[in-house]
Design an enzyme around this catalytic site. Structure first.
Site, mmCIF file in Angstrom:
data_model
loop_
_atom_site.group_PDB
_atom_site.id
_atom_site.type_symbol
_atom_site.label_atom_id
_atom_site.label_comp_id
_atom_site.label_asym_id
_atom_site.label_seq_id
_atom_site.Cartn_x
_atom_site.Cartn_y
_atom_site.Cartn_z
ATOM 1 C CG ASP A 1 0.472 2.683 9.757
ATOM 2 O OD1 ASP A 1 1.553 2.164 9.441
ATOM 3 O OD2 ASP A 1 -0.582 2.458 9.150
ATOM 4 C CG HIS B 1 -0.441 -2.361 4.848
ATOM 5 N ND1 HIS B 1 -0.615 -1.027 4.554
ATOM 6 C CD2 HIS B 1 -0.853 -3.046 3.748
ATOM 7 C CE1 HIS B 1 -1.109 -0.893 3.344
ATOM 8 N NE2 HIS B 1 -1.259 -2.107 2.827
ATOM 9 C CG ASP B 2 0.622 -0.747 12.227
ATOM 10 O OD1 ASP B 2 0.691 0.437 12.569
ATOM 11 O OD2 ASP B 2 0.717 -1.693 13.037
ATOM 12 C CE1 TYR C 1 6.296 -1.923 6.209
ATOM 13 C CE2 TYR C 1 4.609 -0.492 7.098
ATOM 14 C CZ TYR C 1 5.229 -1.073 6.019
ATOM 15 O OH TYR C 1 4.792 -0.805 4.737
ATOM 16 N NE ARG D 1 -2.394 8.209 -6.623
ATOM 17 C CZ ARG D 1 -1.815 7.031 -6.396
ATOM 18 N NH1 ARG D 1 -2.074 6.008 -7.203
ATOM 19 N NH2 ARG D 1 -0.978 6.874 -5.391
ATOM 20 C CG ASP E 1 -0.609 14.601 -15.438
ATOM 21 O OD1 ASP E 1 0.031 13.665 -14.908
ATOM 22 O OD2 ASP E 1 -0.773 14.710 -16.666
ATOM 23 C CG LEU E 2 2.483 14.845 -9.271
ATOM 24 C CD1 LEU E 2 2.934 14.120 -8.022
ATOM 25 C CD2 LEU E 2 2.801 16.325 -9.168
ATOM 26 C CE LYS E 3 2.246 8.274 -13.936
ATOM 27 N NZ LYS E 3 1.566 7.044 -14.418
#
Length: 391
Positions: free
Chosen positions: A168, A138-139, A142, A40, A72-74
């Site tokens: 992870d 987070h790790d 899970y 991004r 810019d993926l938007k």
């Protein structure tokens, strides 16, 4: 960027993330895969005190061996650029919360329409389905849900924390890589593209399949620290030495245990030659007293070139200088950063660290040029602020 290894025929679009996804992409890139990493604009914000991921572009080992651009993926131009890259790729890696890519207009349906042979790999903690799929984690979260974390408890107390390796990197990244390669092979064999749901909670549960089998046979109690394979027996655990360093004893099999006892002059000790769970505390106490009587190097020398299964517990910095590791070139140094060499090893097509982590967009023209973009097209993306210019 020099690429070599068994995966030089593989092209991947990676959406920048943290944790298991970049590590898995690193493994693939080290083995020759051509990967372009899309971040991004501005990069990642600071994650926590003392952990600023926005400054990791040029230092993070997990981001080595591949190109990085910031799009810019938007914007319509950003999405069009990504879809063009995807049309040439074998696989996509993304590690966002379920639904994020769909909101960007780059979900599996859109991407598979652009490339019907695509392996669309989704790396998450909880997976793409289930009541917890949209929750953060987070790790250790899970690992806790999968049951794996309980296997690290000791003395009736839950573990306070472990590094993000089992979840992870093991349950996440390794299974992501496996899924990606399997999906690509299936597509190349005449199949179609598909979505790979790689969840850390799934992979971490799979990792203790051996213990599940042993438990079913009555050979492993899930009560941590009471079993032959989790430090519950004197012949498979660590011991502190006279200098405060540690050795690990891994003499599980009888033949190896005989060497252990022979070297320690204990072949006539009835407790250790005929051990039972009832005299386990006595065995541990005896070995603890013996190992505490000499510094670590004494024990390393005593068991060198034997099958007694006694070796050092090295710090990370010590491991880089260990003779065996040096002989195998286990670690490499790039830009003054000591890091693990590519693994596994191939006799005919060895992998290579093709570059240290690159600064965002510094190599954008080269990176996009390798994917068929002309200089004029790249300049248009920069002037239109679709592609972030190099600082």
């Amino acid at each position: 960027m020099k690429r070599q290894g068994p995966l030089t025929h593989l092209k991947i679009v990676e959406f920048a993330g943290i944790g298991p996804a970049p590590y898995g992409a690193m493994l693939l890139a080290d083995l020759g895969a051509q990967i372009i990493r899309i971040d991004r604009p501005g990069g990642y914000p600071a994650l926590a005190d003392g952990l600023d991921l926005s400054a990791m572009d040029a230092a993070s080992v997990c981001n080595r061996s591949r190109d990085l651009i910031r799009l810019d993926l938007k914007s319509e131009g950003g999405r069009a650029t990504v879809l063009r890259l995807i049309s040439e790729a074998d696989a996509v890696i993304e590690a966002y919360r379920p639904g994020t890519m769909e909101k960007l207009g780059l979900g599996p349906d859109v991407c598979l329409q652009a490339n019907p042979k695509l392996a669309y790999v989704r790396m998450t903690g909880w997976g793409q389905s289930g009541p917890m799929a949209q929750m953060a984690g987070h790790d250790m979260n899970y690992l806790g849900l999968s049951g794996a974390l309980s296997l690290f408890n000791r003395d009736g107390a839950a573990t306070q924390g472990i590094p993000p390796l089992v979840g992870d990197m093991g349950g996440g990244a390794m299974f992501m890589v496996l899924g990606l390669l399997a999906a690509v092979m299936q597509a190349r064999a005449g199949g179609t593209g598909q979505v790979v749901d790689a969840a850390i909670v799934d992979g971490s549960a799979s990792l203790f399949a051996l213990l599940s089998g042993l438990n079913a046979m009555g050979q492993h109690d899930y009560s941590a620290g009471n079993n032959p394979l989790d430090g519950g027996r004197h012949f498979y655990r660590t011991y502190i030495c006279a200098d405060g360093e540690y050795v690990v004893v891994g003499a599980i099999e009888g033949a190896f245990r005989k060497v252990l006892l022979e070297r320690l002059d204990l072949l006539s000790d009835p407790d250790l030659t005929r051990p039972t769970t009832k005299n386990e505390a006595i065995c541990v106490a005896k070995l603890s007293g013996i190992f505490a009587g000499q510094p670590r190097q004494h024990w390393v020398d005593l068991f060198q070139d034997t099958d007694g299964c006694v070796t050092s517990v090295l710090s990370v910095s010590e491991a880089a200088n260990a003779p065996h590791n040096q002989a195998r070139n286990l670690f490499e140094t790039l830009d003054d950063v000591i890091q693990p060499a590519p693994a596994p090893r191939f006799s005919e097509t060895p992998g290579v660290i093709s570059s240290p982590p690159v600064v965002a967009n510094k190599n954008a023209p080269h990176a996009l040029g390798d994917w068929g973009f002309s200089a004029a097209e790249i300049e248009t993306l920069i002037t239109g602020k679709v592609l972030e210019a190099a600082p």
